[in-house]
Design an enzyme around this catalytic site. Structure first.
Site, PDB file in Angstrom:
ATOM      1  N   THR A 126       0.814  -1.218   0.000  1.00 30.68           N
ATOM      2  CA  THR A 126       0.000   0.000   0.000  1.00 30.68           C
ATOM      3  C   THR A 126       0.852   1.276   0.000  1.00 30.68           C
ATOM      4  O   THR A 126       1.983   1.267   0.501  1.00 30.68           O
ATOM      5  CB  THR A 126      -0.906   0.000   1.257  1.00 30.68           C
ATOM      6  OG1 THR A 126      -1.444   1.302   1.455  1.00 30.68           O
ATOM      7  CG2 THR A 126      -0.137  -0.365   2.520  1.00 30.68           C
ATOM      8  N   ASP A 127       0.261   2.362  -0.499  1.00 33.48           N
ATOM      9  CA  ASP A 127       0.934   3.669  -0.460  1.00 33.48           C
ATOM     10  C   ASP A 127       1.121   4.175   0.971  1.00 33.48           C
ATOM     11  O   ASP A 127       1.931   5.067   1.221  1.00 33.48           O
ATOM     12  CB  ASP A 127       0.156   4.704  -1.298  1.00 33.48           C
ATOM     13  CG  ASP A 127      -1.288   4.909  -0.861  1.00 33.48           C
ATOM     14  OD1 ASP A 127      -1.746   4.243   0.085  1.00 33.48           O
ATOM     15  OD2 ASP A 127      -1.966   5.752  -1.487  1.00 33.48           O
ATOM     16  N   GLU A 128       0.361   3.599   1.918  1.00 33.93           N
ATOM     17  CA  GLU A 128       0.421   4.118   3.287  1.00 33.93           C
ATOM     18  C   GLU A 128       1.778   3.896   3.946  1.00 33.93           C
ATOM     19  O   GLU A 128       2.101   4.536   4.947  1.00 33.93           O
ATOM     20  CB  GLU A 128      -0.687   3.478   4.138  1.00 33.93           C
ATOM     21  CG  GLU A 128      -2.059   3.784   3.579  1.00 33.93           C
ATOM     22  CD  GLU A 128      -3.127   3.877   4.624  1.00 33.93           C
ATOM     23  OE1 GLU A 128      -2.807   4.019   5.812  1.00 33.93           O
ATOM     24  OE2 GLU A 128      -4.304   3.805   4.238  1.00 33.93           O
ATOM     25  N   TYR A 150      -1.453   0.207  11.056  1.00 35.93           N
ATOM     26  CA  TYR A 150      -1.689  -0.582   9.833  1.00 35.93           C
ATOM     27  C   TYR A 150      -0.518  -0.407   8.871  1.00 35.93           C
ATOM     28  O   TYR A 150       0.052  -1.375   8.368  1.00 35.93           O
ATOM     29  CB  TYR A 150      -3.002  -0.136   9.170  1.00 35.93           C
ATOM     30  CG  TYR A 150      -3.121  -0.541   7.709  1.00 35.93           C
ATOM     31  CD1 TYR A 150      -3.237  -1.878   7.340  1.00 35.93           C
ATOM     32  CD2 TYR A 150      -3.113   0.419   6.688  1.00 35.93           C
ATOM     33  CE1 TYR A 150      -3.329  -2.257   5.996  1.00 35.93           C
ATOM     34  CE2 TYR A 150      -3.201   0.051   5.351  1.00 35.93           C
ATOM     35  CZ  TYR A 150      -3.308  -1.286   5.010  1.00 35.93           C
ATOM     36  OH  TYR A 150      -3.395  -1.644   3.686  1.00 35.93           O
TER      37      TYR A 150
HETATM   38  N1  LIG Z   1      -8.255  -1.492  -0.033  1.00 37.75           N
HETATM   39  C1  LIG Z   1      -7.309  -0.669  -0.480  1.00 37.75           C
HETATM   40  O1  LIG Z   1      -7.585   0.482  -0.828  1.00 37.75           O
HETATM   41  C2  LIG Z   1      -5.879  -1.152  -0.591  1.00 37.75           C
HETATM   42  C3  LIG Z   1      -4.929  -0.343  -1.219  1.00 37.75           C
HETATM   43  C4  LIG Z   1      -3.611  -0.813  -1.359  1.00 37.75           C
HETATM   44  C5  LIG Z   1      -3.278  -2.062  -0.869  1.00 37.75           C
HETATM   45  N2  LIG Z   1      -4.220  -2.824  -0.243  1.00 37.75           N
HETATM   46  C6  LIG Z   1      -3.812  -4.154   0.246  1.00 37.75           C
HETATM   47  O2  LIG Z   1      -4.553  -5.103  -0.505  1.00 37.75           O
HETATM   48  C7  LIG Z   1      -4.821  -6.257   0.295  1.00 37.75           C
HETATM   49  C8  LIG Z   1      -6.307  -6.560   0.262  1.00 37.75           C
HETATM   50  O3  LIG Z   1      -7.015  -5.433   0.754  1.00 37.75           O
HETATM   51  P1  LIG Z   1      -8.613  -5.467   0.849  1.00 37.75           P
HETATM   52  O4  LIG Z   1      -9.079  -4.074   0.875  1.00 37.75           O
HETATM   53  O5  LIG Z   1      -9.157  -6.425  -0.127  1.00 37.75           O
HETATM   54  O6  LIG Z   1      -8.794  -6.087   2.304  1.00 37.75           O
HETATM   55  P2  LIG Z   1     -10.044  -6.803   2.965  1.00 37.75           P
HETATM   56  O7  LIG Z   1      -9.978  -6.431   4.407  1.00 37.75           O
HETATM   57  O8  LIG Z   1     -11.292  -6.525   2.210  1.00 37.75           O
HETATM   58  O9  LIG Z   1      -9.732  -8.364   2.795  1.00 37.75           O
HETATM   59  C9  LIG Z   1      -8.685  -8.994   3.470  1.00 37.75           C
HETATM   60  C10 LIG Z   1      -8.949 -10.494   3.468  1.00 37.75           C
HETATM   61  O10 LIG Z   1      -7.840 -11.127   4.112  1.00 37.75           O
HETATM   62  C11 LIG Z   1      -8.333 -12.153   4.964  1.00 37.75           C
HETATM   63  N3  LIG Z   1      -7.354 -12.355   6.048  1.00 37.75           N
HETATM   64  C12 LIG Z   1      -6.989 -11.465   7.013  1.00 37.75           C
HETATM   65  N4  LIG Z   1      -6.086 -12.030   7.819  1.00 37.75           N
HETATM   66  C13 LIG Z   1      -5.864 -13.288   7.357  1.00 37.75           C
HETATM   67  C14 LIG Z   1      -5.041 -14.366   7.769  1.00 37.75           C
HETATM   68  N5  LIG Z   1      -4.282 -14.269   8.877  1.00 37.75           N
HETATM   69  N6  LIG Z   1      -5.055 -15.521   7.054  1.00 37.75           N
HETATM   70  C15 LIG Z   1      -5.839 -15.635   5.958  1.00 37.75           C
HETATM   71  N7  LIG Z   1      -6.672 -14.666   5.532  1.00 37.75           N
HETATM   72  C16 LIG Z   1      -6.670 -13.505   6.235  1.00 37.75           C
HETATM   73  C17 LIG Z   1      -9.660 -11.619   5.471  1.00 37.75           C
HETATM   74  O11 LIG Z   1     -10.506 -12.681   5.917  1.00 37.75           O
HETATM   75  C18 LIG Z   1     -10.206 -10.907   4.241  1.00 37.75           C
HETATM   76  O12 LIG Z   1     -11.005 -11.763   3.441  1.00 37.75           O
HETATM   77  C19 LIG Z   1      -4.275  -5.937   1.683  1.00 37.75           C
HETATM   78  O13 LIG Z   1      -3.013  -6.538   1.810  1.00 37.75           O
HETATM   79  C20 LIG Z   1      -4.139  -4.420   1.705  1.00 37.75           C
HETATM   80  O14 LIG Z   1      -3.110  -4.005   2.549  1.00 37.75           O
HETATM   81  C21 LIG Z   1      -5.503  -2.403  -0.098  1.00 37.75           C
END
Ligand SMILES: NC(=O)c1ccc[n+]([C@@H]2O[C@H](COP(=O)([O-])OP(=O)(O)OC[C@H]3O[C@@H](n4cnc5c(N)ncnc54)[C@H](O)[C@@H]3O)[C@@H](O)[C@H]2O)c1
Length: 321
Positions: A126-128, A150
């Site tokens: 992530t950009d964060e 986070y």
């Molecule tokens: N949403 C955004 O804007 C964004 C932007 C950049 C990067 N990301 C990254 O993308 C990824 C997905 O983000 P998202 O928004 O889909 O998140 P989300 O919270 O919607 O989904 C995360 C999923 O991971 C699963 N999970 C969590 N801990 C787990 C574990 N220990 N073992 C197995 N499964 C586990 C959860 O059950 C969930 O289904 C993350 O790594 C996040 O950091 C998200």
């Protein structure tokens, strides 16, 4: 040749869209979705392909070593790692699940990738991890400066991946993306929350003065970028994913209200998030020039479609009441 791709966190927002993309785009790919089904997982996100013989779901917590051993009994060629705790506000209240899933979970995954000789892993970040960006658009050489728990847990997982590349020669590539929006996002996140409340003609709460700037990308553009990185990214490299569409939170709220033809008086300012970063902004120049990726969905078009999707969900729910 047929390949098996392990997608972690594939019942969440972005992971489920990525699986959908893989199954639509490639014929000769099998997908294993390993997800612990934590609170943010939504099985309806994967309902559309649950009958596809190329798709398999395994409930698996990445922090659980024996579950990971069982998971890697399957012949896995490549891994795309989404699984994480992902909501900043929750990390401020309780950091432990973030350290567990994001740091320990990624460590276990890296160990399994090493043990099993997996040929490619994309670590989705992530950009964060860069903290607040005062001006311009950061490139991949910017220093890490996470400013909330986070972001710190994601930066830690990025560093563990980079160390595994250097120490063990593992074939890991890191993507760092800006804020995603689109269908199937959890209701606690900014865009679904604003749309949901506007649909119910309730106030739209914005932290502080609402002037924080975020860089927005449609989830489906993020998925094509991840796939370009999986297929053509160079081991040990970091690639930024961004559509370079920066907007303040208040601009996003106003756009949503305009699309729904609701008054901007619904916007309400609430006490700020502690340590709230003012601005995120990444340059995706490297991804564009090296891997020939480009976003296809403009923010206004994507936002209109997203609002329409959440409206349909709301109407379906209304119908059930
Ligand atoms: N949403 C955004 O804007 C964004 C932007 C950049 C990067 N990301 C990254 O993308 C990824 C997905 O983000 P998202 O928004 O889909 O998140 P989300 O919270 O919607 O989904 C995360 C999923 O991971 C699963 N999970 C969590 N801990 C787990 C574990 N220990 N073992 C197995 N499964 C586990 C959860 O059950 C969930 O289904 C993350 O790594 C996040 O950091 C998200």
């Amino acid at each position: 040749m047929k390949k098996t791709i392990l997608v972690t966190g594939g019942a969440g927002f972005i992971g489920s869209r990525y699986i959908r993309y893989l199954l639509h785009t490639y014929e000769h790919i099998d997908v294993i979705n390993a997800d612990a089904l934590k609170y943010a997982a939504q099985l309806e996100n994967v309902a559309a392909f649950v009958e596809d013989p190329r798709y398999q779901f395994l409930k698996c917590d990445l922090t659980d070593e024996s579950a990971m051993r069982n998971l890697f009994k399957f012949p896995i060629d490549e891994v795309v790692h989404f699984a994480a705790e992902s909501h900043v506000d929750r990390s401020i209240d309780h950091v432990d699940p973030f350290v567990q899933s994001n740091v320990v979970g990624t460590t276990r995954l890296i160990e399994a990738v090493r043990r099993m000789g997996v040929k490619r892993m994309v670590h989705v970040s992530t950009d964060e991890v860069y903290g607040s960006v005062s001006h311009g658009y950061l490139d991949e050489s910017a220093p890490l400066a996470p400013r909330n728990p986070y972001a710190a847990s994601k930066a830690s997982s990025d560093l563990l991946c980079m160390a595994a590349v250097h120490t063990h020669g593992l074939p890991i590539v890191i993507s760092r993306c800006t804020n995603n929006y689109g269908p199937h996002q959890h209701q606690e996140k900014l865009i679904p929350k604003l749309i949901g409340r506007a649909l119910q003609h309730r106030s739209l709460p914005l932290y502080g003065n609402g002037e924080q700037i975020r860089d927005w990308i449609h989830v489906d553009d993020h998925c094509t970028a991840i796939d370009a990185i999986r297929c053509r990214g160079r081991t040990g490299e970091i690639y930024h994913v961004s559509a370079e569409e920066t907007k303040t939170n208040i601009e996003m709220a106003k756009s949503i209200l305009e699309i729904l033809e609701k008054p901007s008086s619904l916007i309400q300012f609430v006490g700020d998030r502690p340590g709230h970063d003012e601005r995120y902004a990444l340059s995706a120049q490297k991804l564009r020039s090296e891997l020939f990726w480009q976003p296809r969905i403009s923010l206004m078009q994507g936002l209109k479609e997203t609002v329409k999707w959440y409206r349909r969900q709301e109407e379906r729910r209304e119908g059930w009441r």
